[in-house]
Design an enzyme around this catalytic site. Sequence first.
Site, short mmCIF file in Angstrom:
data_model
loop_
_atom_site.label_atom_id
_atom_site.label_comp_id
_atom_site.label_asym_id
_atom_site.label_seq_id
_atom_site.Cartn_x
_atom_site.Cartn_y
_atom_site.Cartn_z
N HIS A 195 -8.64 -34.89 -16.07
CA HIS A 195 -8.36 -36.15 -16.77
C HIS A 195 -7.75 -35.79 -18.11
O HIS A 195 -8.38 -35.14 -18.95
CB HIS A 195 -9.63 -36.98 -16.96
N CYS A 196 -6.50 -36.23 -18.31
CA CYS A 196 -5.76 -35.86 -19.52
C CYS A 196 -5.94 -36.96 -20.56
O CYS A 196 -5.49 -38.10 -20.35
CB CYS A 196 -4.29 -35.67 -19.20
N PRO A 197 -6.58 -36.68 -21.69
CA PRO A 197 -6.74 -37.72 -22.71
C PRO A 197 -5.45 -38.08 -23.41
O PRO A 197 -5.34 -39.15 -24.00
CB PRO A 197 -7.76 -37.09 -23.68
N GLY A 200 -4.02 -40.54 -21.06
CA GLY A 200 -4.98 -41.59 -20.73
C GLY A 200 -5.11 -41.86 -19.26
O GLY A 200 -5.35 -43.01 -18.86
#
Length: 436
Positions: A195-197, A200
Site C-alpha cells: 500500500h503506497c501512501p 493513496g
Amino acid sequence: MSRKKSQVWDVSSNGMDDDTAVAPPPKPSPEKERLYLVWQGNNKFLCGGRIVFGHDAASLFLTSFLIGCPALTFCIRMLVTMKGEHGHYDYPVLTGGIILTVLDFTFLYLTSGRDPGIIPRNSRPPDSDEAYDVSGSMEWVNNKASSLRIPRIKDVQVNGHVVKVKFCDTCLLYRPPRASHCSICNNCVQKFDHHCPWVGQCIGLRNYPFFILFISSSTFLCVYVFVFSWINILQQGGNLWRAMGHDIVSVILIVYCFVAVWFVGGLTVFHIYLICTNQTTYENFRYRYDKNENPYTKGVLGNLKEVFCSRIPPSMVNFRAWVSKDDDMVMGSIASESNRGFIGSKEKFDMERGSKFGKDGNMMVPSILQKLDYSGIDDNMKKKNLGSSDFDDNLKRKAADERALNPFIFPIGQEQRRSQGSSGIGVNSTNDKRPQ
C-alpha cells in the site's frame, strides 16, 4: 386444535371461491443502490464509481505538489529566460519538461484512481464441500454464522509447487495465491505488492505497471531538471559562484532534485529487481524465496514480458452494479459474526471491568462470561464471610444489596437455583449454627 380447524373451515367455506379469492399482496421489491455506495471497504469513489481511490487518497495533494511545484518552476524559468540566440536550446528543453510533467501526472492518477485488483467479498462462508476438501491444516476458523469448521490454511498447486493460501475472516474467502488483505483499504487485492501512501492506493495486479511507469517517469523528470538546471548556470559563463548567485532558482532546483532522485531512483531500481525476479514487495520483505524456489518466475525476459506486455485483466468488481440493501446488510452481519473473538471491532470493551458498552452507553456483560458457573465461588464466599462471628447485620445487608445490583459477580437467579437444592448448605444453615 378443533376450534382452529373449524375457524379455517368456516373461512374457506363462507369465503369466495378460488376464482374470486383475493390474492395476497405482492411483496415490495427491495430497494436498489449502486454497489460503490454500500461497499464495505475503505475506498473513495468519484464519477459514480468509475474512479476508485484508496482510503488515504488525500495524500495525492501532497504528492502532486511535490512533483508539480519544481516542474512548473523549471518550465516557467525556461519560458522567462528565453533568448533569441538560444532558441534552438530553450524551446526543446521547455517542451521536454512539459511532456515529462504531463506523463508523470498521468501515470500518477492512473495508479491511484483505478481498481488495483480488489477481490469481491463473499456473503457467506464457503460450502461444506469446499471447506472440508483441504489438507495440511491444523488451524480452524470457528465461524458463528455457520456450523462449519473452516480450515484457516489450505494447499493449492501452482506450477507444480505447493502454495499455502489463507482464509480471510473479513472477506469470507480463501485468498488466491499472491493475494493479501490490505488493512488500510480493507480489501483483499490480487497480487498484492504494497500500500503506497504517496499515491493513496494499494498496488496490485491491475495498477502495478502504471506504478512502475510513475516512479520511472518521476526519476527521469528529476534527472532532466537537475541536468538542464546545471546547463542553465554554466551557460552564463564567468565565475561559477557568481553565476549561481544570479540564478538562485536553478540552484534550488538542483538541490531539490538531487535529494528527490535518491528516493524515487532507489525505489525504481528496487522494483526493477523485483520484476526481473518476479517477486512482490510483500513477498520480498517476508523472505519467502531465500531458501525456497520461486514458483512464479519465468526467467528475466518472461518476467519483464508478464509485467509490461501482458493484458491487464478486467476488474472483478463492478462498482456501478445495482445491489439490494438487504443483501448488503446480510453481508455485513455475517462478516461481523465471523470474527474470531467475542469482541466486535466497533464495540467498546472495558478490559478492567470485563464488560462491553452498547450504543446507549449501558454496561453489558459479554455472553462468554454470562455462561460461567459462579456457584462454587458464591458458596465459598458465604461460608467464609457469613460463618464468621464478626459479620454483623449491616455487612449482610450490604452484601445482599451488592449481590442484587451487580449480576456480574452474583448472577441473577442464582438464589432461585440454590433454594431448589438442599437446605443444608447456604445462608440459613450457617445462621442456624450461629449463637443468638
